[in-house]
Design an enzyme around this catalytic site. Structure first.
Site, short mmCIF file in Angstrom:
data_model
loop_
_atom_site.label_atom_id
_atom_site.label_comp_id
_atom_site.label_asym_id
_atom_site.label_seq_id
_atom_site.Cartn_x
_atom_site.Cartn_y
_atom_site.Cartn_z
N LYS A 139 0.85 -1.20 0.00
CA LYS A 139 0.00 0.00 0.00
C LYS A 139 0.88 1.25 0.00
O LYS A 139 1.81 1.36 0.79
CB LYS A 139 -0.90 0.03 1.24
CG LYS A 139 -1.78 1.26 1.31
CD LYS A 139 -2.84 1.12 2.39
CE LYS A 139 -2.45 1.69 3.72
NZ LYS A 139 -2.53 3.16 3.82
N ASP A 168 -3.59 4.35 -1.77
CA ASP A 168 -4.56 4.80 -0.75
C ASP A 168 -4.66 6.32 -0.79
O ASP A 168 -4.10 7.01 0.06
CB ASP A 168 -4.08 4.30 0.62
CG ASP A 168 -5.13 4.50 1.70
OD1 ASP A 168 -6.28 4.83 1.37
OD2 ASP A 168 -4.78 4.33 2.88
N LYS A 213 -7.73 8.01 -1.17
CA LYS A 213 -9.04 8.47 -0.65
C LYS A 213 -9.56 9.67 -1.44
O LYS A 213 -9.77 10.76 -0.90
CB LYS A 213 -8.92 8.81 0.84
CG LYS A 213 -8.52 7.62 1.69
CD LYS A 213 -8.55 7.95 3.18
CE LYS A 213 -8.16 6.77 4.04
NZ LYS A 213 -6.72 6.39 3.94
N ASP A 244 -14.22 14.14 -5.34
CA ASP A 244 -14.29 15.39 -6.12
C ASP A 244 -15.55 15.31 -6.97
O ASP A 244 -16.36 14.39 -6.79
CB ASP A 244 -13.01 15.54 -6.99
CG ASP A 244 -12.68 17.00 -7.29
OD1 ASP A 244 -13.61 17.76 -7.64
OD2 ASP A 244 -11.50 17.37 -7.18
N THR A 280 -12.09 6.13 10.96
CA THR A 280 -12.16 5.68 12.35
C THR A 280 -11.84 6.81 13.34
O THR A 280 -12.04 6.65 14.53
CB THR A 280 -11.20 4.50 12.61
OG1 THR A 280 -9.94 4.84 12.06
CG2 THR A 280 -11.70 3.23 12.00
N ARG A 310 3.59 -0.88 10.49
CA ARG A 310 4.74 -0.84 11.39
C ARG A 310 5.15 -2.19 11.98
O ARG A 310 6.37 -2.41 12.14
CB ARG A 310 4.47 0.19 12.49
CG ARG A 310 4.50 1.61 11.95
CD ARG A 310 3.80 2.59 12.86
NE ARG A 310 2.38 2.36 12.91
CZ ARG A 310 1.52 3.08 13.63
NH1 ARG A 310 1.97 4.06 14.39
NH2 ARG A 310 0.23 2.81 13.60
O1 C5P Z 1 1.40 0.68 10.92
P1 C5P Z 1 -0.01 0.20 10.92
O2 C5P Z 1 -0.14 -1.29 10.81
O3 C5P Z 1 -0.82 0.77 12.05
O4 C5P Z 1 -0.58 0.81 9.56
C1 C5P Z 1 -1.92 0.72 9.23
C2 C5P Z 1 -2.18 1.39 7.92
O5 C5P Z 1 -3.60 1.45 7.74
C3 C5P Z 1 -1.69 2.82 7.82
O6 C5P Z 1 -1.32 3.05 6.45
C4 C5P Z 1 -2.88 3.64 8.18
O7 C5P Z 1 -2.91 4.90 7.56
C5 C5P Z 1 -4.03 2.79 7.65
N1 C5P Z 1 -5.29 3.02 8.35
C6 C5P Z 1 -5.46 2.80 9.71
N2 C5P Z 1 -6.65 3.01 10.31
C7 C5P Z 1 -7.67 3.45 9.61
C8 C5P Z 1 -7.53 3.69 8.23
C9 C5P Z 1 -6.31 3.45 7.64
O8 C5P Z 1 -4.53 2.40 10.39
N3 C5P Z 1 -8.82 3.62 10.19
#
Ligand code: C5P
Length: 230
Positions: free
Chosen positions: A34, A61, A63, A66, A116, A207
């Site tokens: 992603k 990603d 989002k 428009d 979220t 992460r």
């Molecule tokens: O590092 P981590 O596993 O938390 O990354 C989760 C990914 O999902 C990130 O790219 C974050 O922007 C995305 N994301 C999220 N929660 C959301 C929407 C997207 O963690 N509600």
């Protein structure tokens, strides 16, 4: 589905060199990546195209939201870049225009249900006359009606989505944490195995893999957990 395709590795890194380093470390273990705002606006769009040409699947990603003409033309360009998934905000006009822009290509449009970071009070302040769960259900139905194939939602919203549209949408979910890894800023999490058990199609993990001392070993542990539940 190739088990590896269930895991979408979030390349939330500041530049292309860092992204390339992650991709090199993961090798054949990772098939799906992603690219979000941070990398996209630091040369990441060209990188995403190269990644797709090298045989990986790429989820852009961005989002998008428009007027319909702008969405349709922009999504058409992204379809020509060879991307696999693209997010748009799940407004009916935007979904319909994105579906038109992606028509005839392999690009799958994912509707973002409700961010979220928003709670019922935030929705009221923004002028919505319903709470988060009702809006997620409505948007799931509107994604289904638009012909777009998938939805991004949190694992905790799975029941709402399933009640609204059954199994008709591909479900993509962040907030996944392998047992024992740091939560970071994620509050409601599931392990990869749990995510598969509740029926999530693709999980986005950043992460816990990209920040691990040994990203390949972290990725393998995720794959093993999924395999044990498949
Ligand atoms: O590092 P981590 O596993 O938390 O990354 C989760 C990914 O999902 C990130 O790219 C974050 O922007 C995305 N994301 C999220 N929660 C959301 C929407 C997207 O963690 N509600």
């Amino acid at each position: 589905m190739d088990l590896r395709d269930r895991v979408i590795v979030a390349l939330d890194v500041p530049d292309v060199a860092a992204a390339e380093a992650v991709v090199a470390k993961l090798g054949n273990r990772a098939t799906f990546y992603k690219v979000g705002y941070e990398l996209a606006f630091a040369g990441g769009l060209d990188f995403a195209q190269r990644l797709a040409k090298s045989g990986k699947k790429v989820f852009l990603d961005l989002k998008l939201h428009d007027i319909p003409n702008t969405i349709e033309k922009g999504v058409g360009q992204i379809a020509r870049m060879g991307m696999t998934f693209l997010t748009v905000h799940a407004y009916p006009q935007t979904l319909a225009a994105a579906a038109n822009g992606a028509a005839g290509s392999p690009l799958g449009i994912l509707g973002v249900s409700v961010m979220t970071s928003m709670d019922d009070g935030d929705l009221a302040r923004a002028g919505y006359g319903m709470g988060v769960q009702d809006l997620i259900a409505r948007r799931a139905q509107q994604i289904q009606e638009s012909g777009c194939p998938g939805i991004v939602c949190s694992a905790t919203d799975m029941a709402t989505v399933r009640n609204a549209v059954g199994h008709s949408l591909t479900i993509v979910t962040p907030g996944i944490r392998p047992a024992g890894s740091a939560l970071g800023d994620q509050k409601r999490v599931m392990t990869p195995g749990e995510a598969i058990r509740v029926g999530i199609d693709h999980m986005v993990i950043g992460r816990p893999i990209t920040g691990a001392e040994d990203p390949a070993a972290a990725m393998q542990a995720v794959l093993d957990d999924i395999q044990s539940q498949s």
